[in-house]
Write a protein that holds these residues in place. Structure first.
Motif, PDB file in Angstrom:
ATOM      1  N   THR A 235     -18.453 -33.872 -54.992  1.00 39.51           N
ATOM      2  CA  THR A 235     -19.392 -34.998 -54.850  1.00 39.51           C
ATOM      3  C   THR A 235     -20.696 -34.859 -54.253  1.00 39.51           C
ATOM      4  O   THR A 235     -21.342 -36.125 -54.382  1.00 39.51           O
ATOM      5  CB  THR A 235     -17.801 -36.298 -54.578  1.00 39.51           C
TER       6      THR A 235
ATOM      7  N   ILE B  56     -11.483 -30.364 -59.243  1.00 41.89           N
ATOM      8  CA  ILE B  56     -11.669 -31.137 -59.506  1.00 41.89           C
ATOM      9  C   ILE B  56     -11.048 -31.896 -60.609  1.00 41.89           C
ATOM     10  O   ILE B  56     -11.149 -31.472 -61.674  1.00 41.89           O
ATOM     11  CB  ILE B  56     -13.829 -31.012 -59.822  1.00 41.89           C
TER      12      ILE B  56
ATOM     13  N   SER C 168     -12.688 -38.254 -62.479  1.00 45.50           N
ATOM     14  CA  SER C 168     -13.610 -39.047 -61.177  1.00 45.50           C
ATOM     15  C   SER C 168     -14.505 -38.164 -60.490  1.00 45.50           C
ATOM     16  O   SER C 168     -16.063 -38.659 -60.074  1.00 45.50           O
ATOM     17  CB  SER C 168     -12.431 -40.051 -60.449  1.00 45.50           C
ATOM     18  N   ASP C 169     -14.612 -36.999 -60.073  1.00 47.13           N
ATOM     19  CA  ASP C 169     -14.904 -35.738 -59.483  1.00 47.13           C
ATOM     20  C   ASP C 169     -16.390 -35.539 -60.125  1.00 47.13           C
ATOM     21  O   ASP C 169     -17.293 -35.674 -60.066  1.00 47.13           O
ATOM     22  CB  ASP C 169     -14.748 -35.131 -58.845  1.00 47.13           C
TER      23      ASP C 169
END
Length: 328
Positions: free
Chosen positions: A210, A226, A229-230
């Motif tokens: 991130t 990962i 959302s990442d």
């Protein structure tokens, strides 16, 4: 014949060497004397019943409740055809081949059966160790980068887990396809991934996904850390997120720019990968751990999280040289 067998789920010492029956090749299959076979993260996950989040409740009924139903693990091999099944005309005893055994597994043995649909001739200049080593990570990286993400020249690719079996091949194949590659790995593997073709390397211990602060046309996660959302914030406007090791939720929610799936085992893909190894365009990054009796040690290395490239064992003997190549 001897085989590395897992009767119950657990630690690497659950892998034991036993005598088992020699399999017989059915139609469309061949029996191969296995000179080399890879010990992969997938093998270790099955041995330990360590499945991606959400898949445990589905995996145990399919694979086995207390231990794997298929007790001899292993999905890649390189060796010599011993016997052909009914109707097989493309191969004959004595042919040097490399291939994958699919859900049948059982390549961690002196002899194994492989379907000809996922079997290729081994080029003379490629060692059995490199041939067996490149197939698992190579077929995964090739399928997701070339066929699913459709990487083209000039694009930017981020490879997370760039020093492992899948990741080390993904770096090279993305570069082969003309992309600019950024590798995420530990600082100790920085020189390796740069040698394999990455333009820059990010140490995951100091920079979280991130926090990368760049946008990529393809983000390829080879290790499963990962999330959707990442990954999505790391994409360019036309970017694609590849989750090679997706959770159940990640698989269910995958759509649009998020790519998941099961890698097919196709002879043409294997021939392509072996051809790149033969010409020196692809480094299999192979380490020979030892013979069949060293399978537990290979599993321990996988479990350590510090595996680099591909680990290979030699079920029928052979000698590993100092640079990690076999001479069988």
């Amino acid at each position: 014949m001897r085989a590395a067998v897992v009767t119950r789920y657990g630690a690497p010492d659950r892998v034991v060497i036993q005598n088992v029956s020699v399999p017989k090749p059915r139609a469309g299959h061949v029996l191969v004397r296995v000179h080399a076979t890879a010990v992969t993260a997938g093998n270790a996950r099955i041995r330990a019943a360590r499945f991606p989040p959400g898949f445990g409740v589905l995996a145990r009924p399919a694979i086995g409740f207390l231990g794997p139903r298929v007790r001899t693990l292993g999905g890649t091999l390189s060796g010599v055809v011993e016997q052909v099944g009914p109707g097989v005309i493309d191969f004959e005893p004595g042919d040097e081949v490399a291939g994958m055994t699919g859900t049948r597994m059982r390549s961690h043995a002196e002899l194994a059966v492989a379907p000809i649909r996922s079997l290729a001739r081994k080029p003379p200049g490629v060692t059995h160790a490199d041939a067996a080593g490149i197939l698992f990570g190579g077929s995964t990286a090739l399928y997701f980068l070339r066929d699913r993400a459709k990487v083209t020249a000039g694009e930017s690719v981020l490879v997370n887990g760039a020093a492992g079996s899948v990741g080390s091949t993904a770096v090279q194949l993305a570069r082969h396809l003309g992309a600019t590659v950024t590798a995420v790995t530990s600082d100790s593997n920085r020189d390796l991934v740069l040698r394999l073709g990455a333009t820059s390397a990010i140490d995951y211990r100091t920079t979280a996904a991130t926090e990368i602060g760049a946008r990529f046309d393809v983000v390829f996660d080879a290790v499963g850390n990962i999330s959707r959302s990442d990954g999505l914030p790391l994409l360019s406007d036309s970017g694609r997120l590849v989750l090679a090791v997706a959770s159940l939720a990640g698989s269910v929610l995958a759509r649009g720019r998020v790519i998941v799936g099961v890698t097919p085992e196709r002879a043409d893909d294997l021939s392509f990968l072996l051809g790149l190894v033969a010409t020196g365009e692809l480094d299999a990054v192979t380490r020979v751990v030892g013979g069949l009796e060293d399978a537990p040690e290979a599993h321990r290395v996988v479990d350590s999280g510090r595996k680099v490239g591909n680990l290979v064992i030699l079920p029928n003997g052979g000698t590993g040289s100092g640079d990690g190549r076999d001479v069988v």
